[in-house]
Design an enzyme around this catalytic site. Sequence first.
Site, short mmCIF file in Angstrom:
data_model
loop_
_atom_site.label_atom_id
_atom_site.label_comp_id
_atom_site.label_asym_id
_atom_site.label_seq_id
_atom_site.Cartn_x
_atom_site.Cartn_y
_atom_site.Cartn_z
N LYS A 14 0.82 -1.21 0.00
CA LYS A 14 0.00 0.00 0.00
C LYS A 14 0.86 1.27 0.00
O LYS A 14 0.59 2.21 -0.75
CB LYS A 14 -0.88 -0.03 1.26
CG LYS A 14 -2.10 0.80 1.19
CD LYS A 14 -3.15 0.28 2.16
CE LYS A 14 -2.61 -0.07 3.51
NZ LYS A 14 -2.35 1.10 4.36
N ARG A 89 -10.69 2.85 9.27
CA ARG A 89 -10.40 1.51 9.76
C ARG A 89 -11.66 0.79 10.23
O ARG A 89 -11.68 -0.42 10.33
CB ARG A 89 -9.45 1.59 10.96
CG ARG A 89 -8.01 1.60 10.57
CD ARG A 89 -7.13 1.52 11.81
NE ARG A 89 -5.85 2.16 11.56
CZ ARG A 89 -4.87 1.61 10.87
NH1 ARG A 89 -5.02 0.41 10.37
NH2 ARG A 89 -3.74 2.26 10.68
N ARG A 128 11.27 -10.57 5.45
CA ARG A 128 11.88 -9.25 5.64
C ARG A 128 12.98 -9.30 6.71
O ARG A 128 12.80 -9.93 7.76
CB ARG A 128 10.78 -8.27 6.05
CG ARG A 128 11.19 -6.84 5.96
CD ARG A 128 10.02 -5.96 5.69
NE ARG A 128 9.04 -5.98 6.78
CZ ARG A 128 7.94 -5.25 6.76
NH1 ARG A 128 7.67 -4.48 5.75
NH2 ARG A 128 7.10 -5.32 7.77
N ARG A 161 12.37 -8.57 12.58
CA ARG A 161 11.59 -7.90 13.63
C ARG A 161 10.55 -8.87 14.17
O ARG A 161 9.99 -9.66 13.41
CB ARG A 161 10.89 -6.66 13.05
CG ARG A 161 11.85 -5.58 12.63
CD ARG A 161 11.09 -4.31 12.33
NE ARG A 161 9.83 -4.59 11.64
CZ ARG A 161 9.05 -3.68 11.11
NH1 ARG A 161 9.38 -2.43 11.16
NH2 ARG A 161 7.93 -4.01 10.52
N ARG A 172 -1.48 -11.04 12.30
CA ARG A 172 -1.74 -9.69 11.77
C ARG A 172 -2.70 -9.75 10.58
O ARG A 172 -3.59 -8.90 10.44
CB ARG A 172 -0.44 -9.03 11.30
CG ARG A 172 0.41 -8.47 12.44
CD ARG A 172 1.83 -8.18 12.00
NE ARG A 172 1.94 -7.06 11.08
CZ ARG A 172 3.02 -6.82 10.32
NH1 ARG A 172 4.06 -7.62 10.37
NH2 ARG A 172 3.05 -5.78 9.52
#
Length: 215
Positions: A14, A89, A128, A161, A172
Amino acid sequence: MQAIILLGAPGAGKGTLAEGLKTSTDYLHVSTGDMLRAAVKAGRPVGLEAKSYMEKGELVPDAVIMKIVTERIEQDPPSVKYMFDGFPRTLDQASMLDDVLASHGGRITHVFMLDVPRDMLVSRLSGRRVCKNCGAVYHVQNIPPRVAGVCDVCQGPLYQRPDDCEATVLNRLEVFKKQTESLIEYYREKGVLVKIDAGRDRELAKADIVARLGS
Ligand SMILES: [Zn+2]
């Protein structure tokens, strides 16, 4: 006053897409995070109110977010075209946004739902790696460092992370899905929802959106 919304799961790209659209269209990129920070920095009453929640580590309530968005809309000329990112949201925020826009003669013309297969999201996010020293971002498959585990820029150690480990990523994505289901339905009923295949080249997804905006 026109507005479009970018809706996409974590890892859907995004942010990159918003950056690209900002330069190739006349839409003004507005994220609630930026608006919140600006209101806090300017010391506006609504900013201080938001800050009191953020300092306690609590979510800023809908009413406060909406005050910030409304103040922003009231400052801008009627010719402005917004690209909202990460907002609304919730269903409450969505219906409040419709009201605020309507009271300024505006409306949402498109809600772009960035569609990316779940496997791809998981691989994008869990692959990542971030440099502990300088924050440079890598991806084990897509943007690998020259030496595994070592930053190209500063030779610092790369790490994953906690947010990006697979179990957290799955969680998530699940949270996002639950949160957006009713939003997607809301915009589908209004006839403004547009599904964009964002699982391929980012430029193609961008071109797709630009074409939809032009037609
Ligand atoms: Zn580094």
